[in-house]
Design a protein around this motif. Sequence first.
Motif, PDB file in Angstrom:
ATOM      1  N   ARG A   8       0.817  -1.220   0.000  1.00  0.00           N
ATOM      2  CA  ARG A   8       0.000   0.000   0.000  1.00  0.00           C
ATOM      3  C   ARG A   8       0.851   1.271   0.000  1.00  0.00           C
ATOM      4  O   ARG A   8       0.318   2.369  -0.032  1.00  0.00           O
ATOM      5  CB  ARG A   8      -0.939   0.006   1.213  1.00  0.00           C
ATOM      6  N   THR A   9       2.143   1.132   0.080  1.00  0.00           N
ATOM      7  CA  THR A   9       3.022   2.294   0.075  1.00  0.00           C
ATOM      8  C   THR A   9       3.703   2.418  -1.279  1.00  0.00           C
ATOM      9  O   THR A   9       3.725   1.486  -2.081  1.00  0.00           O
ATOM     10  CB  THR A   9       4.112   2.180   1.151  1.00  0.00           C
ATOM     11  N   ASN A  10       4.279   3.585  -1.515  1.00  0.00           N
ATOM     12  CA  ASN A  10       5.084   3.776  -2.720  1.00  0.00           C
ATOM     13  C   ASN A  10       6.575   3.710  -2.400  1.00  0.00           C
ATOM     14  O   ASN A  10       7.407   4.075  -3.217  1.00  0.00           O
ATOM     15  CB  ASN A  10       4.761   5.141  -3.343  1.00  0.00           C
ATOM     16  N   LYS A  35       6.375  -4.563  -7.015  1.00  0.00           N
ATOM     17  CA  LYS A  35       7.597  -3.970  -7.567  1.00  0.00           C
ATOM     18  C   LYS A  35       8.385  -3.173  -6.531  1.00  0.00           C
ATOM     19  O   LYS A  35       9.559  -2.872  -6.743  1.00  0.00           O
ATOM     20  CB  LYS A  35       7.252  -3.069  -8.748  1.00  0.00           C
ATOM     21  N   ASN A  36       7.760  -2.835  -5.411  1.00  0.00           N
ATOM     22  CA  ASN A  36       8.464  -2.084  -4.367  1.00  0.00           C
ATOM     23  C   ASN A  36       8.948  -2.973  -3.220  1.00  0.00           C
ATOM     24  O   ASN A  36       9.416  -2.485  -2.206  1.00  0.00           O
ATOM     25  CB  ASN A  36       7.560  -0.985  -3.800  1.00  0.00           C
TER      26      ASN A  36
END
Length: 268
Positions: A8-10, A35-36
Amino acid sequence: YGLPFALRTNLPCIFTLHGTSSRLELEVIKTFLGKNIYFVSISNNQRRDYQGINFVDTVYNGIPLEEYVFNQLGGEAMVLTGRIKPEKGFEQAMEVAQLTQRKLILSGDVRASQEKYFYDFIQPKIKVNPNLIHFFGFVNHSMMDSFFERGKLMLFPIQWEEPFGLVMVEAMATGTPVVAFARGAVPEVIKDGVTGLIVNPSDQDIRGDWIIKKTGIEGLCEAVEKIYAMPKEEYQQMRRNCRQHVEANFTVEKMVAGYEKVYQQISG
């Protein structure tokens, strides 16, 4: 638990895996890949249990070296410490002690789930051989170096794919060489013939071309006798090798530098 929140974070998020994976755990991890999200392994061998996972690097565990006193001479007994469970190789270590007639000092944490195993399989053999096998009890962190430094060598006949094996590093930090089965991360932690001796688990399970050609318990016994038979100067050099190997590869500072490199790499 952190994986769904990380998605949920970037922000780039790093997870270090410290164990081995069950099929269910692996499928759960794969469900939340993004991807993060990046993973760090604690040994290259550990990655075999996590196929399909995005490992960015391997960072070995490290210890605060100043807390471990180097002993140039060592003692006369074999030592082994760890959680008292079948995969840690306590039964195999006792068998080696009986066959070689070399004194063995055991230490371990007998947890509630393993009490039956300890009282059924470990304690009876200790009682039969009180002059050969001694159970020291639980060794806490502050006692670790004094336990290891009394050892001629540490036996590590593991029965599973140990993802790292910090106890090997702790032993070597005091100068105590390690005799171990070539399972899990052992070949990454021990330098065969330099900081100890590595033994293939069986004739059907050959992990490398080590100095000791015999396998299994027979190979462990040969390795033990080889270290006991070393001339004094050669043995003391092996003890110095152990300390230097830890200094170069398994300190807290080395571990921190490894993680800093990973953070810089994924943050661009």
